[in-house]
Design an enzyme around this catalytic site. Structure first.
Site, short mmCIF file in Angstrom:
data_model
loop_
_atom_site.label_atom_id
_atom_site.label_comp_id
_atom_site.label_asym_id
_atom_site.label_seq_id
_atom_site.Cartn_x
_atom_site.Cartn_y
_atom_site.Cartn_z
N HIS A 247 57.41 8.03 100.13
CA HIS A 247 58.73 7.87 100.78
C HIS A 247 58.71 8.60 102.11
O HIS A 247 58.59 9.83 102.15
CB HIS A 247 59.83 8.45 99.88
CG HIS A 247 61.19 8.49 100.53
ND1 HIS A 247 62.02 9.59 100.49
CD2 HIS A 247 61.87 7.57 101.24
CE1 HIS A 247 63.13 9.34 101.14
NE2 HIS A 247 63.08 8.12 101.61
N PRO A 390 63.72 5.16 94.22
CA PRO A 390 63.33 6.50 93.79
C PRO A 390 64.51 7.26 93.19
O PRO A 390 65.66 7.01 93.55
CB PRO A 390 62.87 7.16 95.10
CG PRO A 390 63.54 6.40 96.19
CD PRO A 390 63.83 5.02 95.68
N GLY A 391 64.21 8.18 92.28
CA GLY A 391 65.29 8.93 91.61
C GLY A 391 65.40 10.34 92.13
O GLY A 391 66.27 10.67 92.94
N HIS A 416 69.38 2.19 97.32
CA HIS A 416 68.08 2.67 97.84
C HIS A 416 67.57 3.90 97.13
O HIS A 416 66.44 4.34 97.38
CB HIS A 416 68.17 2.96 99.33
CG HIS A 416 68.64 4.36 99.68
ND1 HIS A 416 69.81 4.88 99.21
CD2 HIS A 416 68.07 5.32 100.45
CE1 HIS A 416 69.95 6.12 99.69
NE2 HIS A 416 68.92 6.41 100.43
N1 LIG Z 1 61.14 9.99 92.86
C1 LIG Z 1 61.69 10.81 93.77
N2 LIG Z 1 62.83 10.43 94.39
C2 LIG Z 1 63.37 11.25 95.30
C3 LIG Z 1 62.80 12.48 95.63
N3 LIG Z 1 63.57 13.06 96.60
C4 LIG Z 1 64.55 12.18 96.88
N4 LIG Z 1 64.45 11.10 96.09
C5 LIG Z 1 65.29 9.88 96.08
O1 LIG Z 1 65.07 9.18 97.29
C6 LIG Z 1 66.29 8.58 97.68
C7 LIG Z 1 66.24 8.16 99.10
O2 LIG Z 1 66.44 9.25 99.95
P1 LIG Z 1 66.97 9.17 101.46
O3 LIG Z 1 66.82 10.57 101.92
O4 LIG Z 1 66.12 8.22 102.14
O5 LIG Z 1 68.41 8.75 101.47
C8 LIG Z 1 67.32 9.64 97.33
O6 LIG Z 1 68.60 9.09 97.21
C9 LIG Z 1 66.79 10.14 96.00
O7 LIG Z 1 67.32 9.40 94.96
C10 LIG Z 1 61.61 12.86 94.96
O8 LIG Z 1 61.03 13.94 95.19
N5 LIG Z 1 61.09 12.00 94.04
MN LIG Z 2 64.65 7.27 102.87
MN LIG Z 3 63.89 9.35 105.76
#
Ligand SMILES: Nc1nc2c(ncn2[C@@H]2O[C@H](COP(=O)(O)O)[C@@H](O)[C@H]2O)c(=O)[nH]1
Ligand SMILES: [Mn+2]
Ligand SMILES: [Mn+2]
Length: 493
Positions: A247, A390-391, A416
């Site tokens: 990501h 992603p979570g 997202h």
């Molecule tokens: N699997 C993981 N998901 C994660 C982590 N840190 C954040 N997140 C998820 O990503 C979305 C998208 O983030 P954004 O910053 O682009 O808005 C965020 O909402 C989380 O749900 C991780 O370490 N591992």
């Molecule tokens: Mn992002």
């Molecule tokens: Mn970003």
């Protein structure tokens, strides 16, 4: 209000005027704010409603006042307050009569997610996760302002801004199949390097192959559950399999593009006499030179982001080959898909019974095109595009597939991520990085970060429940659940 959907049934904030019109659907009526051209729609379960911020609802209403907006101003179940538009926001504007707005894309242009499958089983990395993470941490520079060893020349930057991931594959950072398994084959047409400032180029030159900070990550995961065996087979995913997620976005280059063009578009608001409820919604008529200049620069930054994720994936593949002592064929680290979740795209959609060209702004929202759509890779055309959600570093991530309803409900868009419920500063007061790292380790999840404060800011508790969020888009028929992925090791930016 529909019978049986009485607002009084639901615990949560009192937001005057907001109407619950169906299970998981909340309407921001035209009268919520003066100047609204369309209603707002917020897709939320009862549980997620409890965390809804009034300011995010106000932002949905503000976006609804923008010229040329079509059908609804929308927010996905992971929505929270953002710059002008909410994060989790989706809005489509008529390509002739509408506007283009950087606030509807965000500062990290083409922040996105890529998922890589493998021939490995979770058990194949037992006892090796820490070494893998240490090597990944070294191979992919992370943190604010981090730089790599790559220094793209001026002509190489031009090629990256214009052609995206293809440049990386031509340089040996990956294989042709990586392009065919990527949204838009890793490129938005219309990248115009002439619209990217010298400052943005300077920031972008040393950052190819870098992760960035905080919320960005590299994650070792395994497939914990399959919900849709047919789509899972198409995506080459199976129970117990090791997967890998990346990501990140366009780094300093994208941030600078947004900053530069916000300045131009703020001036354009006066020039074109656009009445805005919030100056963060700076925009210009879609066909104006200012809006087209932004679009050309935004597409360039999006192409840079795809190149960045491609190079990162290449370096991660090398780490796996060394650490697992296996070659590329044995490892089978194939790209499942790569999605942009901060982007504006020119697309054709059905609006009021006719086909229309619209600029769809997805800001913290993922494209979710259904089976049969010509932009879905051939390998997935029978099931729909992979939608990667992603979570957090301690909770499940999900693979879904785009469904037909997305085209009717949300201009082919889904959520997202889980979405934040706590600010970074709030998180630093609430959590201690060392403790979170220890707790996660107890759950079998190893974490690497440059500083414990990053782990506090990104603690699983700062995010909503990813399961609750994806269940909403699944129930609405926007995207269907395919697989659940659990983390085993995370490198945080
Ligand atoms: N699997 C993981 N998901 C994660 C982590 N840190 C954040 N997140 C998820 O990503 C979305 C998208 O983030 P954004 O910053 O682009 O808005 C965020 O909402 C989380 O749900 C991780 O370490 N591992
Ligand atoms: Mn992002
Ligand atoms: Mn970003």
């Amino acid at each position: 209000m529909k019978r049986g959907f009485d607002r009084m049934d639901t615990e949560g904030p009192e937001i005057e005027g907001l109407e619950r019109i169906d299970n998981d659907i909340w309407q921001v009526p035209m009268g919520y704010k003066s100047g609204m051209r369309v209603p707002g729609r917020i897709y939320l379960s009862d549980k997620l409603f409890a965390n809804l911020e009034k300011e995010a609802v106000d932002q949905v209403a503000n976006v609804a006042t923008l010229p040329g907006i079509q059908k609804f101003s929308m927010a996905m179940p992971d929505a929270h307050v953002g710059y002008g538009f909410p994060i989790g926001g989706v809005a489509a504007f008529d390509a002739e009569e509408g506007v283009i707005s950087p606030g509807g894309v965000g500062f990290d242009i083409n922040c996105g997610v890529r998922l890589i499958r493998s021939n490995l089983d979770k058990s194949d990395v037992d006892g090796k996760v820490n070494d893998l993470l240490d090597s990944l941490f070294k191979a992919v520079p992370s943190g604010v302002g981090s730089k790599s060893r790559i220094r793209a020349s001026e002509s190489e930057l031009e090629a990256i801004f214009t052609n995206g991931s293809r440049w990386a594959v031509e340089q040996g950072y990956g294989v042709e199949a990586d392009l065919t398994h990527c949204e838009g084959e890793g490129c938005i047409e219309g990248g115009d390097p002439a619209q990217v400032s010298a400052k943005a180029r300077k920031r972008g030159r040393p950052q190819l192959g870098t992760l960035g900070s905080g919320n960005h990550f590299l994650e070792l995961q395994y497939v914990d559950e399959i919900y849709d065996p047919v789509a899972a087979e198409a995506f080459n995913l199976k129970q117990g399999q090791l997967t890998f997620m990346v990501h990140c976005g366009s780094r300093g280059a994208g941030h600078q593009v947004c900053t530069d063009h916000l300045r131009n578009l703020t001036r354009a608001v006066e020039k074109y006499k656009i009445d805005l409820p919030d100056k963060q919604l700076a925009c210009a008529p879609a066909q104006s030179e200012e809006a087209q200049a932004y679009f050309g620069a935004m597409a360039s930054a999006a192409n840079y982001a795809w190149t960045n994720r491609q190079i990162i994936m290449h370096h991660c593949r090398e780490v796996f080959e060394q650490q697992m002592n296996m070659d590329a064929d044995e490892l089978g680290l194939d790209l499942v898909y790569d999605v942009a979740h901060n982007v504006a795209k020119l697309e054709e959609h059905n609006v009021n019974g006719g086909k229309k060209q619209v600029y769809v702004h997805r800001k913290g929202a993922t494209r979710a095109f259904p089976a049969g759509h010509h932009e879905v890779p051939k390998a997935y055309r029978d099931v729909g595009q992979p939608v990667l959600i992603p979570g957090s570093m301690g909770t499940p991530s999900y693979v879904l597939c785009g469904k037909q309803s997305a085209m009717d409900v949300s201009f082919g868009s889904a959520c997202h991520g889980a979405g934040r419920v706590m600010s970074r500063s709030g998180a630093k007061h609430t959590f201690r990085g060392e403790q979170i790292q220890k707790d996660l380790s107890g759950q079998g999840i190893s974490v690497r970060a440059a500083h414990p404060s990053v782990i506090a800011e990104e603690a699983p508790g700062v995010y909503k429940s990813s399961s609750e969020v994806v269940d909403v888009v699944d129930r609405l028929g926007i995207a269907g659940k395919v697989a659940k992925l659990m983390p085993v090791g995370v490198v945080k930016g």
